[in-house]
Design a protein around this motif. Structure first.
Motif, PDB file in Angstrom:
ATOM      1  N   GLU A  13       6.333  70.329   7.763  1.00 15.78           N
ATOM      2  CA  GLU A  13       5.996  71.760   7.690  1.00 15.78           C
ATOM      3  C   GLU A  13       7.004  72.597   8.465  1.00 15.78           C
ATOM      4  OE1 GLU A  13       3.868  73.412   5.954  1.00 15.78           O
ATOM      5  OE2 GLU A  13       2.926  71.678   5.026  1.00 15.78           O
ATOM      6  N   LEU A  43      10.234  72.871   6.535  1.00 13.89           N
ATOM      7  CA  LEU A  43      10.124  73.749   5.367  1.00 13.89           C
ATOM      8  C   LEU A  43      10.282  75.222   5.722  1.00 13.89           C
ATOM      9  CD1 LEU A  43       7.253  71.942   3.431  1.00 13.89           C
ATOM     10  CD2 LEU A  43       9.590  72.314   2.603  1.00 13.89           C
ATOM     11  N   ALA A  83      13.214  72.796   0.270  1.00 15.23           N
ATOM     12  CA  ALA A  83      12.384  71.604   0.070  1.00 15.23           C
ATOM     13  C   ALA A  83      13.166  70.464  -0.551  1.00 15.23           C
ATOM     14  CB  ALA A  83      11.173  71.950  -0.782  1.00 15.23           C
ATOM     15  N   PRO A 137       0.794  66.600  -2.430  1.00 16.03           N
ATOM     16  CA  PRO A 137       1.003  68.021  -2.105  1.00 16.03           C
ATOM     17  C   PRO A 137       2.426  68.331  -1.646  1.00 16.03           C
ATOM     18  CG  PRO A 137      -1.098  67.274  -1.243  1.00 16.03           C
ATOM     19  CD  PRO A 137      -0.379  66.054  -1.713  1.00 16.03           C
ATOM     20  N   LEU A 138       3.081  67.382  -0.998  1.00 18.98           N
ATOM     21  CA  LEU A 138       4.473  67.590  -0.597  1.00 18.98           C
ATOM     22  C   LEU A 138       5.386  67.610  -1.818  1.00 18.98           C
ATOM     23  CD1 LEU A 138       4.796  65.307   2.575  1.00 18.98           C
ATOM     24  CD2 LEU A 138       4.528  67.795   2.485  1.00 18.98           C
ATOM     25  N   GLU A 140       4.591  68.465  -4.770  1.00 19.68           N
ATOM     26  CA  GLU A 140       4.349  69.705  -5.504  1.00 19.68           C
ATOM     27  C   GLU A 140       5.133  70.874  -4.911  1.00 19.68           C
ATOM     28  OE1 GLU A 140       0.152  70.088  -5.297  1.00 19.68           O
ATOM     29  OE2 GLU A 140      -0.242  68.450  -6.727  1.00 19.68           O
ATOM     30  N   ARG A 141       5.487  70.749  -3.638  1.00 21.49           N
ATOM     31  CA  ARG A 141       6.255  71.820  -2.975  1.00 21.49           C
ATOM     32  C   ARG A 141       7.758  71.564  -3.060  1.00 21.49           C
ATOM     33  NH1 ARG A 141       3.312  72.395   2.756  1.00 21.49           N
ATOM     34  NH2 ARG A 141       4.760  74.168   2.989  1.00 21.49           N
TER      35      ARG A 141
END
Length: 288
Positions: free
Chosen positions: A18, A21, A26, A41-42, A44-45
């Motif tokens: 985090e 980022l 990313a 979720p990572l 997806e980012r």
């Protein structure tokens, strides 16, 4: 070249990602994880996932690339960490990474308590590897206490065998910010940082702080090491791990987690999170 974080879905690893980022695209970050679904979720980012397992050295064969900056977050399986760390170090060396940062323990070679043994051995392996390194010698996490408020509130007491020893703790977020700083900045190679909070506090002071935040009387109860061991085992901890925690309390009593070198605040560019703020947040979380 990527910035690679091992154990990226763990308590510290996810905070490091985090933090990265905030300043790094990313696509330039890679997360080493055992379970891709947990790390979805990572992905997806836009973070790259590299699936591997410390316990399967063959899975680490293509995890690192030449020029990567790598953060090896120490494994959480106390007593089994050295072969796990060895597998990562060997893979990083074979790949020719540009930096291997490692989260060790405050005091490094001078830390003479059991929990430090695997950290010291890992640092020695990294030095022997010849890789450019950064040692992040983390002190005690404030969350080691604030995440375990339930028994304190149930009994109205903080129980330990640490005597009047003091603890210069900081939050995981503080330590994560330091890791991100050395992975993204210059001038950190072949350097060891002693990372701790700005202010050292005693367990009696911690108990008083919990009391202020809850409006209840909370005391610090010092007990002999053997009695503390029995209490921890009775609470469900494995005997071997309970012994490690009792030994850490002895180290606290000797002042080994009290040093305030200022390295952490310098790396993150701000004061470390004060104990009252951490306690207040933990109490509010319990009430929500």
């Amino acid at each position: 070249m990527s910035i690679v974080v091992t154990g990226a879905t763990g308590q510290l690893g996810r905070l490091v990602v985090e933090e990265l980022l905030r300043t790094v695209p990313a696509g330039e970050i890679a997360a080493v994880v055992r379970d891709a679904a947990k790390a979805a979720p990572l992905a997806e980012r836009g973070v790259e996932l590299r699936v591997a397992d410390y316990d399967r050295p063959e899975s680490l064969g293509d995890v690192f690339r030449s020029g990567d900056r790598v953060l090896l977050i120490s494994a959480n399986d106390v007593g089994r960490r050295l072969p796990q760390h060895t597998a990562v170090i060997d893979a990083a060396k074979a790949a020719g990474v540009a930096q291997l940062a490692y989260t060790g323990v405050l005091g490094g070679p001078d830390a003479d308590f059991v929990l430090a043994d695997e950290h010291k051995a890992t640092e020695a392996l990294i030095l022997d590897s010849g890789l450019p390194y950064t040692f992040l010698r983390n002190g005690w996490y404030t969350e080691n206490y604030t995440d375990n408020l339930a028994p304190v509130l149930a009994h109205g007491a903080v129980v330990a065998n640490a005597g009047e020893g003091r603890i210069a703790s900081a939050t995981r977020a503080d330590f994560a910010a330091a890791a991100a700083a050395v992975l993204t900045g210059d001038g950190h190679l072949n350097t060891a940082y002693e990372l701790s909070g700005d202010t050292a506090w005693s367990l009696a002071e911690y108990a008083a702080e919990v009391g202020r935040a809850t409006g209840r009387e909370i005391v610090y109860t010092e007990v002999p090491a053997a009695a503390h061991q029995e209490i921890l085992v009775g609470a469900g901890l494995p005997e071997a791990f309970a012994a490690v925690l009792v030994d850490v309390d002895r180290a606290i009593g000797r002042g080994l987690l009290a040093r305030t070198d200022g390295d952490l605040a310098k790396l993150i560019g701000r004061p470390t999170t004060p104990l009252p703020e951490s306690v207040a947040s933990a109490v509010a979380a319990l009430r929500s």
